[in-house]
Design a protein around this motif. Structure first.
Motif, PDB file in Angstrom:
ATOM      1  N   ALA A 115     -30.263  52.723 -16.140  1.00 36.62           N
ATOM      2  CA  ALA A 115     -31.167  51.568 -16.174  1.00 36.62           C
ATOM      3  C   ALA A 115     -30.465  50.322 -15.658  1.00 36.62           C
ATOM      4  N   ALA A 116     -29.194  50.153 -16.008  1.00 35.42           N
ATOM      5  CA  ALA A 116     -28.449  48.966 -15.584  1.00 35.42           C
ATOM      6  C   ALA A 116     -28.256  48.945 -14.074  1.00 35.42           C
ATOM      7  N   PHE A 117     -27.781  50.056 -13.506  1.00 37.80           N
ATOM      8  CA  PHE A 117     -27.574  50.094 -12.059  1.00 37.80           C
ATOM      9  C   PHE A 117     -28.894  50.006 -11.305  1.00 37.80           C
ATOM     10  N   SER A 118     -29.952  50.578 -11.866  1.00 39.51           N
ATOM     11  CA  SER A 118     -31.267  50.468 -11.223  1.00 39.51           C
ATOM     12  C   SER A 118     -31.716  49.011 -11.187  1.00 39.51           C
ATOM     13  N   ASN A 119     -31.482  48.307 -12.286  1.00 37.42           N
ATOM     14  CA  ASN A 119     -31.851  46.894 -12.332  1.00 37.42           C
ATOM     15  C   ASN A 119     -31.056  46.083 -11.314  1.00 37.42           C
ATOM     16  N   MET A 120     -29.760  46.340 -11.230  1.00 39.07           N
ATOM     17  CA  MET A 120     -28.921  45.597 -10.283  1.00 39.07           C
ATOM     18  C   MET A 120     -29.260  45.954  -8.839  1.00 39.07           C
ATOM     19  N   ARG A 121     -29.600  47.227  -8.599  1.00 36.55           N
ATOM     20  CA  ARG A 121     -29.942  47.637  -7.233  1.00 36.55           C
ATOM     21  C   ARG A 121     -31.142  46.880  -6.700  1.00 36.55           C
ATOM     22  N   ARG A 122     -32.089  46.553  -7.563  1.00 37.88           N
ATOM     23  CA  ARG A 122     -33.279  45.840  -7.115  1.00 37.88           C
ATOM     24  C   ARG A 122     -32.945  44.453  -6.557  1.00 37.88           C
ATOM     25  N   ALA A 123     -31.759  43.946  -6.881  1.00 37.11           N
ATOM     26  CA  ALA A 123     -31.348  42.646  -6.352  1.00 37.11           C
ATOM     27  C   ALA A 123     -30.795  42.748  -4.932  1.00 37.11           C
ATOM     28  N   LEU A 124     -30.608  43.956  -4.414  1.00 37.37           N
ATOM     29  CA  LEU A 124     -29.936  44.157  -3.137  1.00 37.37           C
ATOM     30  C   LEU A 124     -30.913  44.250  -1.969  1.00 37.37           C
ATOM     31  N   LYS A 125     -30.443  43.772  -0.820  1.00 42.54           N
ATOM     32  CA  LYS A 125     -31.219  43.852   0.416  1.00 42.54           C
ATOM     33  C   LYS A 125     -31.204  45.275   0.965  1.00 42.54           C
ATOM     34  N   ALA A 126     -31.961  45.478   2.040  1.00 44.63           N
ATOM     35  CA  ALA A 126     -32.116  46.818   2.608  1.00 44.63           C
ATOM     36  C   ALA A 126     -30.807  47.399   3.117  1.00 44.63           C
ATOM     37  N   ASP A 127     -29.915  46.545   3.651  1.00 41.95           N
ATOM     38  CA  ASP A 127     -28.651  47.042   4.203  1.00 41.95           C
ATOM     39  C   ASP A 127     -27.481  46.733   3.275  1.00 41.95           C
ATOM     40  N   ALA A 128     -27.754  46.509   1.998  1.00 39.46           N
ATOM     41  CA  ALA A 128     -26.729  46.082   1.050  1.00 39.46           C
ATOM     42  C   ALA A 128     -25.863  47.257   0.594  1.00 39.46           C
ATOM     43  N   ARG A 129     -24.715  46.891   0.012  1.00 43.53           N
ATOM     44  CA  ARG A 129     -23.760  47.900  -0.445  1.00 43.53           C
ATOM     45  C   ARG A 129     -23.316  47.598  -1.878  1.00 43.53           C
ATOM     46  N   LEU A 130     -22.717  48.601  -2.453  1.00 41.83           N
ATOM     47  CA  LEU A 130     -22.105  48.531  -3.769  1.00 41.83           C
ATOM     48  C   LEU A 130     -20.618  48.811  -3.598  1.00 41.83           C
ATOM     49  N   GLY A 131     -19.764  48.038  -4.275  1.00 37.40           N
ATOM     50  CA  GLY A 131     -18.337  48.305  -4.249  1.00 37.40           C
ATOM     51  C   GLY A 131     -17.694  47.885  -5.556  1.00 37.40           C
ATOM     52  N   PHE A 132     -17.053  48.829  -6.257  1.00 38.63           N
ATOM     53  CA  PHE A 132     -16.394  48.467  -7.510  1.00 38.63           C
ATOM     54  C   PHE A 132     -15.223  49.403  -7.779  1.00 38.63           C
ATOM     55  N   CYS A 133     -14.407  49.023  -8.757  1.00 43.88           N
ATOM     56  CA  CYS A 133     -13.354  49.907  -9.228  1.00 43.88           C
ATOM     57  C   CYS A 133     -13.541  50.156 -10.719  1.00 43.88           C
ATOM     58  N   CYS A 134     -13.100  51.314 -11.168  1.00 43.73           N
ATOM     59  CA  CYS A 134     -13.150  51.677 -12.580  1.00 43.73           C
ATOM     60  C   CYS A 134     -11.953  52.571 -12.866  1.00 43.73           C
ATOM     61  N   TRP A 135     -11.623  52.700 -14.134  1.00 42.61           N
ATOM     62  CA  TRP A 135     -10.439  53.475 -14.502  1.00 42.61           C
ATOM     63  C   TRP A 135     -10.700  54.975 -14.441  1.00 42.61           C
TER      64      TRP A 135
END
Length: 285
Positions: free
Chosen positions: A131-151
């Motif tokens: 649900a969280a990533f779906s909510n954040m994805r809606r803020a992105l444009k058509a050619d947008a990307r995701l980039g993060f680091c995690c342990w």
């Protein structure tokens, strides 16, 4: 309230403690933030959300990388951490930098407005990650990307495994948690992480292993450096309500275990992260 425990944790005594240790954490994690930026390569002038921005040190790096004409919106639920972030000011010749106290899992971001969703260790704490990533994805444009680091898993991170092992010789072990429960190692399993991102509407998912050296201390001696190390990571939670006597015994044990890793007055311990990228397969929806 969604993520209620996280709200309480990051706005209570623990949030104040993390804010007090922000300079130490910013220095410790600076190499990883720079490696993540090099891996993601944000476009100059882009509009970016920094999720779980904390004290904002990586938000400043991101704004400097993007440059004038772009923007960085740092989002965090922790008022103590955001107070540190807002005190950093606007860097010169950098993207416009602002900060927002909000839960990114539920905040109504403007749809299809951002080019990049970025995070340095800020996305592993959601009660419902899909649900969280779906909510954040809606803020992105058509050619947008995701980039993060995690342990990666704790067993692959000396810097947290060895102090925790020392602590557990003196304090009761917590109940075995759900390995996917919110926390620093929630995304240790890359297959689980990939399934979350795919179910949230992301595609072209890449999860790359990355080894790092975690360096603690400033040449003040082994015991002082170990005491500093005990203030961060999962061991800090284990010791938060323990007496000074118990904490002293843990430091003694940890100092003995960590002595072989002391170089020039600093502890150099192994760390392992995932560098994660993806594309907004269903932007703005």
């Amino acid at each position: 309230m969604a993520n209620e425990q996280q709200h309480e944790y990051w706005n209570g005594e623990a949030g104040a403690r993390w804010a007090a240790e922000d300079a130490t954490m910013a220095k410790l994690l600076d190499p990883i933030a720079r490696d993540l930026l090099a891996h993601v390569q944000p476009e100059p002038g882009s509009h970016t959300i920094d999720i779980g921005c904390g004290g904002g040190s990586q938000s400043v790096l991101l704004a400097e990388h993007i440059g004038a004409g772009g923007s960085v919106l740092g989002v965090d639920i922790s008022a103590p951490m955001l107070e540190i972030a807002r005190g950093r000011g606007q860097p010169e010749d950098a993207a416009a930098l602002t900060f927002l106290q909000a839960d990114a899992a539920t905040w109504a971001f403007d749809a299809a407005s951002f080019d990049l969703l970025f995070s340095r260790f800020g996305v592993m704490f959601f009660d419902d990650p899909i649900a969280a990533f779906s909510n954040m994805r809606r803020a992105l444009k058509a050619d947008a990307r995701l980039g993060f680091c995690c342990w990666q898993a704790m067993r692959d991170n000396q810097w947290t495994l060895l102090p925790v092992q020392a602590a557990l010789r003196h304090v009761p072990a917590p109940e075995s948690p759900d390995p996917h429960a919110p926390g620093p190692f929630a995304f240790a399993d890359p297959q689980w992480l990939e399934s979350i991102l795919a179910a949230s509407g992301f595609g072209d998912i890449a999860i790359a292993p990355h080894s790092v050296e975690m360096t603690f201390g400033s040449g003040n001696g082994l015991r002082e450096t170990v005491t500093e190390l005990m203030m961060v990571g999962p061991v800090a939670r284990l010791l938060a309500e323990q007496s000074p006597e118990v904490k002293a015994r843990v430091v003694d044990d940890a100092a003995e275990a960590l002595a072989p890793f002391l170089r020039d007055g600093k502890l150099a311990l192994g760390g392992a992260v995932w560098l994660v990228t993806a594309a907004a397969a269903e932007p703005g929806r």
